[in-house]
Design an enzyme around this catalytic site. Structure first.
Site, mmCIF file in Angstrom:
data_model
loop_
_atom_site.group_PDB
_atom_site.id
_atom_site.type_symbol
_atom_site.label_atom_id
_atom_site.label_comp_id
_atom_site.label_asym_id
_atom_site.label_seq_id
_atom_site.Cartn_x
_atom_site.Cartn_y
_atom_site.Cartn_z
ATOM 1 N N GLU A 51 4.972 8.907 -186.666
ATOM 2 C CA GLU A 51 4.249 10.171 -186.504
ATOM 3 C C GLU A 51 2.964 9.909 -185.705
ATOM 4 O OE1 GLU A 51 2.849 11.886 -190.225
ATOM 5 O OE2 GLU A 51 2.856 13.906 -189.353
ATOM 6 N N LYS A 138 7.157 19.985 -187.084
ATOM 7 C CA LYS A 138 6.977 19.756 -188.529
ATOM 8 C C LYS A 138 6.959 21.094 -189.267
ATOM 9 C CE LYS A 138 3.931 16.842 -191.408
ATOM 10 N NZ LYS A 138 2.773 15.924 -191.292
ATOM 11 N N CYS A 180 7.387 13.337 -191.781
ATOM 12 C CA CYS A 180 6.513 12.958 -192.888
ATOM 13 C C CYS A 180 6.565 13.882 -194.103
ATOM 14 C CB CYS A 180 5.089 12.769 -192.366
ATOM 15 S SG CYS A 180 4.148 11.671 -193.465
HETATM 16 N N1 LIG Z 1 1.383 12.923 -192.370
HETATM 17 C C1 LIG Z 1 1.821 13.399 -193.500
HETATM 18 O O1 LIG Z 1 2.526 14.386 -193.548
HETATM 19 C C2 LIG Z 1 1.400 12.644 -194.711
HETATM 20 C C3 LIG Z 1 2.234 12.942 -195.930
HETATM 21 C C4 LIG Z 1 1.758 12.223 -197.126
HETATM 22 O O2 LIG Z 1 0.953 11.316 -197.066
HETATM 23 C C5 LIG Z 1 2.311 12.642 -198.422
HETATM 24 O O3 LIG Z 1 1.841 12.125 -199.435
HETATM 25 O O4 LIG Z 1 3.222 13.457 -198.453
#
Ligand SMILES: NC(=O)CCC(=O)C(=O)O
Length: 304
Positions: A51, A138, A180
């Site tokens: 990411e 996303k 993520c």
């Molecule tokens: N960049 C993100 O989306 C981080 C996601 C994250 O750390 C989580 O705990 O879920």
């Protein structure tokens, strides 16, 4: 049980490049290209970047690093990252899940002024010929507040995508790409798996609070529930940066066993994926024949 064609048509080596990026975008792109070349020279046919691989990760950085991506193709001046990723895929003959980059989305001029720029956290996947196969914005923005530990609000700057992304990697089969925080929403994974994906691929950047608790667990949970492969690709940890990525890029097999896992420094992790592992998991524990859609809804049928 009816025989069906395998989800993964032939064995494939996947590589997750746990990249060390900094503030210099052209340097990040050059470094990513070196690492993709290294992964390909070690036999990877699918290469994944993390990411926000071309920038530091943080709300303050999204607007200044953002590039217009659609309608494609943008010019190299407008979107150096798009062209660098296409070249990385083409030059090395690999499928490339190009991590994610901040995207500058054209304002909707059909709405009323003022026309405000919109930004998304967007992942581009390219074919070995360097053709864009898919764009994932996303869907679930990373908005959390754990007092005394971490507060992050992507929605202060970013807009969410609205589409699930399934990519057809021709000779291998289909993968799903999400980013993520998207991994925390098992519905996405379920839908992708029931629509025939052999792997779920998540460029990510968990942090050092939630990473140790949930990163590996999320990867294993999505693999276990869906009996397919899961790959998570993080940036390397940079303790001088404002946001400390957890690292620990990993690949999980369809029985939810971690096949390979990086530490926090820059690294490339590799895993060989094959159809037998998916079939073995599914014949031993035949969830696909045991679901009770007379009792609960099949989420994969809800939205086209
Ligand atoms: N960049 C993100 O989306 C981080 C996601 C994250 O750390 C989580 O705990 O879920």
């Amino acid at each position: 049980m009816a025989t069906s064609s395998p989800l993964l048509k032939k064995s494939v080596k996947i590589a997750c490049v746990q990249l060390a990026s900094g503030a210099d975008k052209p340097a990040n792109l050059t470094h990513a290209a070196d690492k993709v070349r290294e992964a390909a020279s070690n036999g990877a046919q699918i290469v994944v970047l993390p990411e926000c691989f071309n920038s530091p990760y943080g709300c303050d950085f999204f607007p200044s690093y953002a590039e217009p991506l659609l309608p494609s193709p943008p010019s190299p001046e407008q979107s150096p990252s798009f062209h660098a990723l296409a070249a990385m895929a083409r030059d090395n003959g690999v499928y490339l899940v190009g991590g994610s980059i901040p995207e500058l989305v054209a304002p909707d001029f059909s709405s009323s002024p003022p026309f405000k720029p919109k930004y998304c956290n967007t992942s581009l996947t390219f074919s070995p010929a360097g053709t864009l196969l898919a764009t994932h914005r996303k869907i679930h923005l990373f908005d959390i507040d754990i007092p005394g530990k971490i507060k992050f609000k992507e929605s202060d700057v970013l807009s969410a995508g609205n589409d699930l992304t399934i990519v057809d990697l021709a000779e291998y089969g289909k993968i799903a790409v999400a980013i993520c925080y998207d991994i925390r929403f098992p519905e996405l994974a379920m839908i992708a798996a029931r629509r025939g994906c052999f792997a779920l691929v998540y460029p990510g950047a968990f942090n050092t609070t939630t990473g140790p608790l949930h990163w590996r667990l999320q990867g294993q949970a999505r693999a276990m529930d869906n009996q397919i492969y899961v790959a998570l690709c993080s940036p390397a940890r940079d303790v001088k940066a404002g946001y400390h990525a957890y690292g620990h890029s990993l690949v999980v097999d369809p029985m939810a066993q971690v096949m390979v896992e990086a530490k926090e420094d820059e690294a490339i992790v590799y895993a060989d994926l094959n159809s037998a592992k998916i079939e073995e998991a599914r014949s031993g524990i035949p969830l696909q024949d045991q679901r009770r859609f007379d009792v609960y809804v099949d989420v994969s049928k809800v939205k086209p």
